[in-house]
Each structure stands twice: as C-alpha cells, then as structure tokens.
Scaffold this motif. Structure first.
Motif, mmCIF file in Angstrom:
data_model
loop_
_atom_site.group_PDB
_atom_site.id
_atom_site.type_symbol
_atom_site.label_atom_id
_atom_site.label_comp_id
_atom_site.label_asym_id
_atom_site.label_seq_id
_atom_site.Cartn_x
_atom_site.Cartn_y
_atom_site.Cartn_z
ATOM 1 N N MET A 165 0.845 -1.174 0.000
ATOM 2 C CA MET A 165 0.000 0.000 0.000
ATOM 3 C C MET A 165 0.898 1.248 0.000
ATOM 4 O O MET A 165 1.865 1.305 0.748
ATOM 5 C CB MET A 165 -0.885 -0.027 1.258
ATOM 6 N N ARG A 166 0.558 2.204 -0.837
ATOM 7 C CA ARG A 166 1.322 3.458 -0.910
ATOM 8 C C ARG A 166 1.032 4.332 0.324
ATOM 9 O O ARG A 166 -0.032 4.224 0.937
ATOM 10 C CB ARG A 166 0.952 4.231 -2.170
ATOM 11 N N HIS A 167 1.973 5.207 0.631
ATOM 12 C CA HIS A 167 1.854 6.076 1.797
ATOM 13 C C HIS A 167 0.586 6.925 1.747
ATOM 14 O O HIS A 167 -0.159 7.002 2.733
ATOM 15 C CB HIS A 167 3.112 6.957 1.901
ATOM 16 N N ASP A 168 0.320 7.573 0.613
ATOM 17 C CA ASP A 168 -0.860 8.440 0.520
ATOM 18 C C ASP A 168 -2.155 7.633 0.659
ATOM 19 O O ASP A 168 -3.121 8.087 1.273
ATOM 20 C CB ASP A 168 -0.849 9.269 -0.767
ATOM 21 N N GLU A 169 -2.169 6.426 0.131
ATOM 22 C CA GLU A 169 -3.338 5.565 0.260
ATOM 23 C C GLU A 169 -3.531 5.131 1.715
ATOM 24 O O GLU A 169 -4.648 5.112 2.234
ATOM 25 C CB GLU A 169 -3.166 4.335 -0.636
ATOM 26 N N PHE A 170 -2.430 4.808 2.386
ATOM 27 C CA PHE A 170 -2.476 4.416 3.791
ATOM 28 C C PHE A 170 -3.083 5.548 4.622
ATOM 29 O O PHE A 170 -4.019 5.335 5.394
ATOM 30 C CB PHE A 170 -1.065 4.075 4.279
ATOM 31 N N LEU A 171 -2.555 6.762 4.450
ATOM 32 C CA LEU A 171 -3.065 7.902 5.215
ATOM 33 C C LEU A 171 -4.511 8.223 4.869
ATOM 34 O O LEU A 171 -5.295 8.613 5.742
ATOM 35 C CB LEU A 171 -2.189 9.135 5.006
ATOM 36 N N ALA A 172 -4.894 8.052 3.610
ATOM 37 C CA ALA A 172 -6.278 8.297 3.211
ATOM 38 C C ALA A 172 -7.224 7.334 3.934
ATOM 39 O O ALA A 172 -8.313 7.736 4.369
ATOM 40 C CB ALA A 172 -6.425 8.169 1.701
ATOM 41 N N ARG A 173 -6.806 6.093 4.082
ATOM 42 C CA ARG A 173 -7.646 5.118 4.797
ATOM 43 C C ARG A 173 -7.739 5.444 6.277
ATOM 44 O O ARG A 173 -8.804 5.318 6.884
ATOM 45 C CB ARG A 173 -7.123 3.702 4.587
ATOM 46 N N VAL A 174 -6.617 5.841 6.875
ATOM 47 C CA VAL A 174 -6.635 6.241 8.288
ATOM 48 C C VAL A 174 -7.555 7.455 8.441
ATOM 49 O O VAL A 174 -8.380 7.505 9.357
ATOM 50 C CB VAL A 174 -5.216 6.552 8.809
ATOM 51 N N ARG A 175 -7.425 8.410 7.541
ATOM 52 C CA ARG A 175 -8.256 9.618 7.605
ATOM 53 C C ARG A 175 -9.734 9.277 7.508
ATOM 54 O O ARG A 175 -10.557 9.791 8.277
ATOM 55 C CB ARG A 175 -7.871 10.573 6.473
ATOM 56 N N GLU A 176 -10.082 8.396 6.593
ATOM 57 C CA GLU A 176 -11.483 8.004 6.415
ATOM 58 C C GLU A 176 -12.007 7.279 7.650
ATOM 59 O O GLU A 176 -13.078 7.604 8.159
ATOM 60 C CB GLU A 176 -11.606 7.103 5.190
ATOM 61 N N ARG A 177 -11.249 6.310 8.152
ATOM 62 C CA ARG A 177 -11.698 5.543 9.324
ATOM 63 C C ARG A 177 -11.796 6.404 10.577
ATOM 64 O O ARG A 177 -12.687 6.220 11.386
ATOM 65 C CB ARG A 177 -10.736 4.389 9.583
ATOM 66 N N GLY A 178 -10.841 7.301 10.718
ATOM 67 C CA GLY A 178 -10.826 8.142 11.908
ATOM 68 C C GLY A 178 -11.651 9.408 11.780
ATOM 69 O O GLY A 178 -11.785 10.158 12.740
ATOM 70 N N GLU A 179 -12.173 9.649 10.573
ATOM 71 C CA GLU A 179 -12.966 10.838 10.290
ATOM 72 C C GLU A 179 -12.189 12.116 10.645
ATOM 73 O O GLU A 179 -12.719 13.039 11.250
ATOM 74 C CB GLU A 179 -14.307 10.783 11.021
ATOM 75 N N TYR A 180 -10.926 12.148 10.232
ATOM 76 C CA TYR A 180 -10.069 13.291 10.515
ATOM 77 C C TYR A 180 -10.282 14.391 9.490
ATOM 78 O O TYR A 180 -10.671 14.130 8.344
ATOM 79 C CB TYR A 180 -8.595 12.863 10.556
ATOM 80 N N ALA A 181 -9.992 15.603 9.882
ATOM 81 C CA ALA A 181 -10.240 16.776 9.040
ATOM 82 C C ALA A 181 -9.354 16.808 7.799
ATOM 83 O O ALA A 181 -9.758 17.305 6.758
ATOM 84 C CB ALA A 181 -10.045 18.056 9.859
ATOM 85 N N ASN A 182 -8.119 16.276 7.923
ATOM 86 C CA ASN A 182 -7.179 16.352 6.799
ATOM 87 C C ASN A 182 -6.103 15.272 6.934
ATOM 88 O O ASN A 182 -6.034 14.575 7.945
ATOM 89 C CB ASN A 182 -6.560 17.752 6.708
ATOM 90 N N GLN A 183 -5.262 15.179 5.906
ATOM 91 C CA GLN A 183 -4.179 14.186 5.893
ATOM 92 C C GLN A 183 -3.181 14.447 7.019
ATOM 93 O O GLN A 183 -2.598 13.515 7.560
ATOM 94 C CB GLN A 183 -3.418 14.193 4.559
#
Length: 130
Positions: free
Chosen positions: A1-19
């Motif tokens: 998994m690429r870094h940006d994809e990894f962070l995007a999934r964390v952001r989606e699951r955690g409902e964070y405001a940004n990367q």
C-alpha cells in the motif's frame, strides 16, 4: 500500500479533518506500538510499510518489548496526541485496522500474538487472522 493511500484510509476511518491529522495519529500510534512489540517484530513490520512510516517505528534494538494492557496503550497514544484516552482508542483503531490491511496475514498474526487479547479488536480482528 502506498503512503498516501495508507493515510487516506486512516483519515477516512478516523474521520479526521485532513491528511495532516491522519499522519499525526499514524505516527503516534506506531510509536507506541513499536515499544509494545519486540524489536525484531518492529523491524519485520517496518519492512512491510511505506517508507515514510518507518521513522515512527525506530526503536533501540537492544530494548525489550514493554508489557502493558490496552488501557495503558490508549493513555500513551493520548499523551502523544494530546487527546483524551477515549479519543485515543478511536485513533488507535483507525490506524491499527488500516495496518491490518497493509501487512501480510502472517505479519499481522505475529504482532497480535505478542499482545493481550484486548488488542485484537483494534486491528479489526476478533483474534488471530487466517
């Protein structure tokens, strides 16, 4: 998994405001996890993650894995993020469930086997993977 994809999934699951917020949580949880599992397992985990995440897994190879329960894990994550322990539980779950998708089933089993049973649910698993 690429870094940006990894962070995007964390952001989606955690409902964070940004990367950036997702990256901060990712670093905090990985740092705490790196002290909870053995140095050899930290090395094996780092080998399966995108390069930018490996820095959060840097530990002293001579140290022993610390032994503490899931509540202490939350407290340590909260300390790093400045959040309450309940929020740290949410953060840990967002990162660790993403981690479970990013590494091989064998690696995930090795990590989970080093942790008390209360941790498995954070990875989105009731117990060891197939």
């Amino acid at each position: 998994m690429r870094h940006d994809e990894f962070l995007a999934r964390v952001r989606e699951r955690g409902e964070y405001a940004n990367q950036g917020e997702a990256a901060q949580v990712t670093t905090a949880v990985l740092e705490v996890l790196a002290h909870r599992i053995t140095p050899g397992e930290v090395k094996d985990l780092a080998a399966q993650l995108p390069a930018p995440l490996k820095g959060a897994l840097q530990t002293d190879g001579e140290r022993r894995a610390e032994s503490y329960g899931v509540e202490e894990f939350y407290r340590r994550v909260a300390e790093r993020t400045g959040a309450r322990p309940r929020t740290a539980q949410w953060d840990a779950s967002a990162l660790l469930s993403t981690l479970a998708e990013a590494v091989s089933p064998g690696e995930l089993n090795q990590i989970i086997s080093q942790l008390p049973s209360g941790y498995a649910v954070l990875f989105g698993k009731p117990d060891l993977s197939d």
